[in-house]
Design a protein around this motif. Structure first.
Motif, PDB file in Angstrom:
ATOM      1  N   GLU A 169      48.169   4.210   7.780  1.00 56.42           N
ATOM      2  CA  GLU A 169      46.780   4.317   7.341  1.00 56.42           C
ATOM      3  C   GLU A 169      45.835   3.765   8.411  1.00 56.42           C
ATOM      4  O   GLU A 169      44.797   4.333   8.707  1.00 56.42           O
ATOM      5  N   ARG A 170      46.256   2.642   8.973  1.00 54.55           N
ATOM      6  CA  ARG A 170      45.410   2.016   9.979  1.00 54.55           C
ATOM      7  C   ARG A 170      45.390   2.846  11.260  1.00 54.55           C
ATOM      8  O   ARG A 170      44.357   2.945  11.935  1.00 54.55           O
ATOM      9  N   ILE A 171      46.502   3.444  11.573  1.00 49.72           N
ATOM     10  CA  ILE A 171      46.551   4.311  12.749  1.00 49.72           C
ATOM     11  C   ILE A 171      45.619   5.501  12.558  1.00 49.72           C
ATOM     12  O   ILE A 171      44.935   5.929  13.487  1.00 49.72           O
ATOM     13  N   GLN A 172      45.584   5.991  11.321  1.00 53.73           N
ATOM     14  CA  GLN A 172      44.684   7.096  11.023  1.00 53.73           C
ATOM     15  C   GLN A 172      43.242   6.721  11.355  1.00 53.73           C
ATOM     16  O   GLN A 172      42.495   7.502  11.932  1.00 53.73           O
ATOM     17  N   LYS A 173      42.879   5.508  10.977  1.00 59.37           N
ATOM     18  CA  LYS A 173      41.532   5.033  11.273  1.00 59.37           C
ATOM     19  C   LYS A 173      41.340   4.943  12.789  1.00 59.37           C
ATOM     20  O   LYS A 173      40.305   5.343  13.323  1.00 59.37           O
ATOM     21  N   LEU A 174      42.338   4.423  13.476  1.00 59.14           N
ATOM     22  CA  LEU A 174      42.224   4.256  14.927  1.00 59.14           C
ATOM     23  C   LEU A 174      42.115   5.605  15.631  1.00 59.14           C
ATOM     24  O   LEU A 174      41.346   5.754  16.589  1.00 59.14           O
ATOM     25  N   VAL A 175      42.867   6.588  15.141  1.00 54.22           N
ATOM     26  CA  VAL A 175      42.768   7.924  15.728  1.00 54.22           C
ATOM     27  C   VAL A 175      41.359   8.457  15.546  1.00 54.22           C
ATOM     28  O   VAL A 175      40.775   9.033  16.460  1.00 54.22           O
ATOM     29  N   GLY A 176      40.808   8.219  14.369  1.00 51.91           N
ATOM     30  CA  GLY A 176      39.429   8.641  14.111  1.00 51.91           C
ATOM     31  C   GLY A 176      38.463   7.993  15.079  1.00 51.91           C
ATOM     32  O   GLY A 176      37.588   8.661  15.652  1.00 51.91           O
ATOM     33  N   LEU A 177      38.619   6.708  15.291  1.00 51.94           N
ATOM     34  CA  LEU A 177      37.735   5.996  16.213  1.00 51.94           C
ATOM     35  C   LEU A 177      37.946   6.471  17.650  1.00 51.94           C
ATOM     36  O   LEU A 177      37.015   6.537  18.455  1.00 51.94           O
ATOM     37  N   TRP A 178      39.204   6.786  17.939  1.00 50.94           N
ATOM     38  CA  TRP A 178      39.555   7.264  19.276  1.00 50.94           C
ATOM     39  C   TRP A 178      38.822   8.566  19.588  1.00 50.94           C
ATOM     40  O   TRP A 178      38.353   8.796  20.701  1.00 50.94           O
TER      41      TRP A 178
END
Lengths: 132, 132
Positions: free
Chosen positions: B65-74
């Motif tokens: 879930e957190r990676i999903q957020k990071l990908v979004g920010l990326w």
DNA sequence: CCTTGACCTTCCAATCGTTGGAAGCCCCAT
DNA sequence: ATGGGGCTTCCAACGATTGGAAGGTCAAGG
């Protein structure tokens, strides 16, 4: 039932959730409980002791399978303490490995977070590392 | 397909197992892959970059879930680095908590193992503690 | 052209330990 | 007898990954 308690009472007395007690029984970690005529499980003080043993083992991070072995050794009055110690030492090794792994994650992230300004600018070493 | 590779090639290039790639797609972590006429998934170099990003995040212990957020920010060029840093710091905190917990287990077990003779005798402080 | 083998597809299941819910029965008190 | 709380069983979800089965597709070699 003269000396027995319900699963709810055993849960309170042992600190192990009633649902979990049933699960432990279903996988054979603890023996099948005696039943009342109407099907209710009945637990004795001895059963509660086993449950506390299991709970303490879980708190120390032992897996179910290993706890099963420990319970067996616990009930075997003629066991060697060396056998128990061997299991404990192996578990310590595994804990060490996990700790080292998590520390490596933490250290890397710590360095990255240090290098990151954390302000309103988009430039970000953390994402840069992840994308590398 | 001029520039695309199969899921197997993408797996090799990214280090993410083909099965896991499909799983990541199924939960929406990565976008649905383009398909050939016969239904094969097709991946581009960009897709491989995303997969590597995900893999690096997992290596650092981030949850999906957190990676999903990071990908979004990326993918958001106008994001603040502070937002990324906040996620990283929170993750560091959780890593610390887990490390502390495991260390407590290890220390306790270490003391118990020290106190245990580990010979052929049945007397065993480890089991004594578990039964307490 | 046809076979073979490697690859791809989907679907389903297991892991580990725990928690949650639903549907239904039991027991005790009012 | 009516209610409410505890008990029963069964089924499912969590997170991330891995495994297998059954079947379609692709490329190479006979």
């Amino acid at each position: 039932m003269k000396d027995g308690m319900t699963i709810g009472d055993a849960a309170k007395a042992s600190g192990v959730n009633a649902k979990l007690i049933r699960y432990y029984e279903s996988i054979g970690l603890i023996p099948e409980a005696v039943r009342t005529a109407s099907g209710y499980r009945v637990y004795s003080a001895t059963d509660v002791n086993i449950l506390r043993f299991v709970k303490r083992g879980r708190t120390l991070g032992f897996g179910i399978e290993r706890i099963q072995k420990l319970v067996g050794l616990w009930n075997d009055r003629s066991r060697c303490s060396s056998e128990v110690k061997r299991i404990a030492l192996q578990h310590i090794e595994e804990l060490e490995a996990k700790i080292t792994e998590l520390q490596a994650m933490r250290d890397t992230l710590h360095d990255l977070a240090d290098a990151c300004h954390g302000d309103e600018r988009p430039e970000c070493p953390i994402l840069k590392d992840l994308a590398s």
